[in-house]
Design a protein around this motif. Structure first.
Motif, PDB file in Angstrom:
ATOM      1  N   GLU A 243       0.849  -1.190   0.000  1.00 48.88           N
ATOM      2  CA  GLU A 243       0.000   0.000   0.000  1.00 48.88           C
ATOM      3  C   GLU A 243       0.884   1.239   0.000  1.00 48.88           C
ATOM      4  O   GLU A 243       1.896   1.291   0.705  1.00 48.88           O
ATOM      5  N   LEU A 244       0.485   2.204  -0.781  1.00 47.41           N
ATOM      6  CA  LEU A 244       1.340   3.365  -0.984  1.00 47.41           C
ATOM      7  C   LEU A 244       0.440   4.600  -1.047  1.00 47.41           C
ATOM      8  O   LEU A 244      -0.625   4.561  -1.655  1.00 47.41           O
ATOM      9  N   SER A 245       0.871   5.688  -0.443  1.00 47.16           N
ATOM     10  CA  SER A 245       0.057   6.909  -0.532  1.00 47.16           C
ATOM     11  C   SER A 245       0.304   7.563  -1.886  1.00 47.16           C
ATOM     12  O   SER A 245       1.347   7.356  -2.507  1.00 47.16           O
ATOM     13  N   TYR A 246      -0.663   8.378  -2.318  1.00 47.16           N
ATOM     14  CA  TYR A 246      -0.461   9.133  -3.564  1.00 47.16           C
ATOM     15  C   TYR A 246       0.821   9.950  -3.450  1.00 47.16           C
ATOM     16  O   TYR A 246       1.574  10.086  -4.394  1.00 47.16           O
ATOM     17  N   ARG A 247       1.047  10.501  -2.269  1.00 47.81           N
ATOM     18  CA  ARG A 247       2.193  11.385  -2.071  1.00 47.81           C
ATOM     19  C   ARG A 247       3.520  10.636  -2.309  1.00 47.81           C
ATOM     20  O   ARG A 247       4.387  11.085  -3.050  1.00 47.81           O
ATOM     21  N   ASP A 248       3.642   9.454  -1.655  1.00 47.06           N
ATOM     22  CA  ASP A 248       4.870   8.693  -1.860  1.00 47.06           C
ATOM     23  C   ASP A 248       4.991   8.246  -3.320  1.00 47.06           C
ATOM     24  O   ASP A 248       6.072   8.253  -3.891  1.00 47.06           O
ATOM     25  N   ALA A 249       3.863   7.856  -3.908  1.00 44.03           N
ATOM     26  CA  ALA A 249       3.914   7.365  -5.292  1.00 44.03           C
ATOM     27  C   ALA A 249       4.378   8.480  -6.225  1.00 44.03           C
ATOM     28  O   ALA A 249       5.218   8.265  -7.108  1.00 44.03           O
ATOM     29  N   ILE A 250       3.874   9.685  -6.016  1.00 44.00           N
ATOM     30  CA  ILE A 250       4.240  10.779  -6.926  1.00 44.00           C
ATOM     31  C   ILE A 250       5.709  11.152  -6.730  1.00 44.00           C
ATOM     32  O   ILE A 250       6.434  11.443  -7.677  1.00 44.00           O
ATOM     33  N   LYS A 266      -1.383  12.358 -10.467  1.00 47.07           N
ATOM     34  CA  LYS A 266      -2.147  13.591 -10.167  1.00 47.07           C
ATOM     35  C   LYS A 266      -3.637  13.477 -10.507  1.00 47.07           C
ATOM     36  O   LYS A 266      -4.475  13.712  -9.629  1.00 47.07           O
ATOM     37  N   PRO A 267      -3.992  13.106 -11.767  1.00 42.85           N
ATOM     38  CA  PRO A 267      -5.439  13.054 -12.050  1.00 42.85           C
ATOM     39  C   PRO A 267      -6.183  12.067 -11.167  1.00 42.85           C
ATOM     40  O   PRO A 267      -7.339  12.297 -10.808  1.00 42.85           O
ATOM     41  N   LEU A 268      -5.509  10.987 -10.781  1.00 40.92           N
ATOM     42  CA  LEU A 268      -6.170   9.994  -9.936  1.00 40.92           C
ATOM     43  C   LEU A 268      -6.321  10.521  -8.511  1.00 40.92           C
ATOM     44  O   LEU A 268      -7.375  10.382  -7.891  1.00 40.92           O
ATOM     45  N   GLN A 269      -5.272  11.157  -8.012  1.00 38.26           N
ATOM     46  CA  GLN A 269      -5.342  11.729  -6.661  1.00 38.26           C
ATOM     47  C   GLN A 269      -6.453  12.779  -6.599  1.00 38.26           C
ATOM     48  O   GLN A 269      -7.228  12.821  -5.652  1.00 38.26           O
ATOM     49  N   ASN A 270      -6.527  13.608  -7.654  1.00 31.00           N
ATOM     50  CA  ASN A 270      -7.522  14.685  -7.648  1.00 31.00           C
ATOM     51  C   ASN A 270      -8.943  14.142  -7.529  1.00 31.00           C
ATOM     52  O   ASN A 270      -9.831  14.792  -7.000  1.00 31.00           O
ATOM     53  N   LYS A 271      -9.169  12.956  -8.072  1.00 30.46           N
ATOM     54  CA  LYS A 271     -10.516  12.360  -8.007  1.00 30.46           C
ATOM     55  C   LYS A 271     -10.583  11.233  -6.974  1.00 30.46           C
ATOM     56  O   LYS A 271     -11.573  10.509  -6.918  1.00 30.46           O
ATOM     57  N   GLN A 272      -9.483  11.048  -6.235  1.00 36.14           N
ATOM     58  CA  GLN A 272      -9.429   9.994  -5.198  1.00 36.14           C
ATOM     59  C   GLN A 272      -9.756   8.611  -5.785  1.00 36.14           C
ATOM     60  O   GLN A 272     -10.519   7.834  -5.201  1.00 36.14           O
ATOM     61  N   ILE A 273      -9.189   8.324  -6.950  1.00 33.84           N
ATOM     62  CA  ILE A 273      -9.408   7.012  -7.592  1.00 33.84           C
ATOM     63  C   ILE A 273      -8.222   6.117  -7.239  1.00 33.84           C
ATOM     64  O   ILE A 273      -7.075   6.481  -7.513  1.00 33.84           O
TER      65      ILE A 273
END
Ligand code: ASP
Length: 422
Positions: A243-250, A266-273
């Motif tokens: 499991e990885l946070s959007y932040r670490d992934a980016i 980014k687009p996925l984080q923005n929509k929480q997908i």
């Protein structure tokens, strides 16, 4: 609805396409849009044809026809003789052949997009036809009818408003009836000129389709078990990150972890997908999920970028490296499409590390030399460790010496070179 993305390795030959079809079949009752890359190394081969054509070298038409022959073999092992796909695939070559038959008339970047796009057009046609042959109701759609960009060829910028409007208008009703199959990487301007989103951009295409229709999830199917804490090319004791946070992934993709294209998050984080990264060889395994979580990376992660060049840039008149010089240097880097991986400034020296991508770096240096003294060091490696400690630093520094080092509380970046033998 969900989005699946299959990369070049997962459709590299007839056997792999059969495997991909099995995965899609096991999800055929879910509303799915499938984004597919060009098969295996097709894009590299097409890029080399464009380069040869542009530089008047080799025999580009002949090289294109060898690619065609390669497809013939794949088609013959997947489809019965006389199936319409044979014509569909061969017709996909026609426009590229016309371009290569005519005298050179366009810019390299424009030509690149018009020719390289056929890799994805063909793989998606083959996959859609193969799914239908195997009883899965699939519909091929042209990504260029949906993803609209500006005309920055080879690295186009998405027009989100136009793209979202087209996707929202048409995809929901289509996906009710069919498994949709489309191309990664390619898009179009409003004038109907093909554009591409940057190398390895198919992940980004999947994120664009998902974000524009608020998909429930995206799965990127890869030839690795998920996101690992290092590329298995470098370490044989890599660990899977579940499991990885959007932040670490980016952050990881920004520093060069090539498991996912950097623009995807980014687009996925923005929509929480949520984004799943799974192995197409072991589809039943959990893989990695990237989503909103407060969890920190459980293990240090390592990213290696080879073939780096360090540029020391110093104003010729001994003036300070201040905002005007910096903005001038950044502008030139942007115009020459060079990516800065590390930077550091002192009073009269600005040092940047770039991917040594050849011609564009040479041109950048030539332009910079008009105003600055440039000193370069090449053949370097950039090592980034996220959540580092001394042990991890020691581990990567065996036989290497540090040229430059930057640290913050989470990330350590070291530009290194091989220790010279005395
Ligand atoms: N086929 C393109 C490339 O090789 C895009 C992708 O695979 O994502 O860069």
């Amino acid at each position: 609805m969900q989005v699946f993305k299959f990369g070049g390795a997962s459709v590299k030959d007839a056997q792999s396409i059969q495997k991909v079809a099995e995965i899609i079949k096991s999800h055929q009752n879910e509303k799915t849009l499938v984004v597919v890359s060009a098969m295996g190394k097709t894009t590299d081969l097409l890029v080399s044809i464009v380069k040869n054509f542009y530089n008047g070298k080799g025999d580009p038409l002949n090289e294109l026809s060898s690619i065609k022959q390669g497809f013939e073999e794949v088609l013959s092992s997947l489809f019965p003789a006389g199936h319409a796909i044979f014509d569909d695939v061969f017709n996909s070559f026609i426009e590229a052949e016309w371009i290569l038959e005519d005298p050179l008339a366009d810019s390299y970047d424009y030509l690149y997009d018009q020719i390289v796009c056929i890799g994805e057009l063909i793989s998606s046609r083959i996959l859609a036809a193969y799914l239908n042959l195997n009883g899965i109701k699939a519909q091929w759609i042209d990504a260029r009818d949906f993803i609209i960009t500006d005309d920055t060829h080879r690295e186009a910028n998405v027009d989100w408003e136009a793209t979202e409007q087209r996707i929202k208008e048409q995809i929901p009703s289509l996906v009710e009836q069919y498994t949709l199959v489309t191309q990664g990487f390619i898009a179009s301007t409003t004038e109907n000129h093909t554009t591409t989103l940057g190398r390895d951009g198919s992940d980004y295409s999947a994120a664009i389709f998902a974000a524009c229709q608020d998909a429930a999830q995206v799965t990127i199917w890869k030839d690795v078990p998920g996101v690992l804490n290092a590329d298995p090319k470098w370490f044989n004791d890599t660990e899977l990150i579940e499991e990885l946070s959007y932040r670490d992934a980016i952050e990881l993709t920004y520093y060069g972890a090539n498991v996912i294209h950097p623009k995807t998050i980014k687009p996925l984080q923005n929509k929480q997908i949520p984004l799943y990264v799974k192995s197409f060889l072991e589809p039943q395994e959990k893989g990695t999920v990237i989503r909103a979580t407060k969890l920190k990376l459980p293990v240090p992660s390592f990213i290696f970028k080879v073939n780096q060049i360090l540029l020391h840039i110093q104003p010729k008149d001994f003036s300070f490296i201040l905002e005007d010089n910096l903005s001038h240097i950044f502008r030139l880097c942007y115009e020459h499409r060079t990516k800065i991986n590390m930077m550091h400034n002192t009073a009269i020296n600005f040092a940047i590390s770039l991917d040594d991508t050849g011609e564009n770096v040479c041109n950048l240096i030539e332009t910079l030399e008009k105003r600055y003294c440039i000193h370069t060091v090449s053949d370097l490696e950039l090592i980034t460790i996220r959540y580092y400690n001394q042990e991890t630093i020691d581990r990567v520094l065996v036989d290497k010496e540090i040229i430059k080092e930057l640290k913050d509380s989470y990330t350590c970046q070291m530009l290194v070179q091989k220790k010279r033998e005395l």
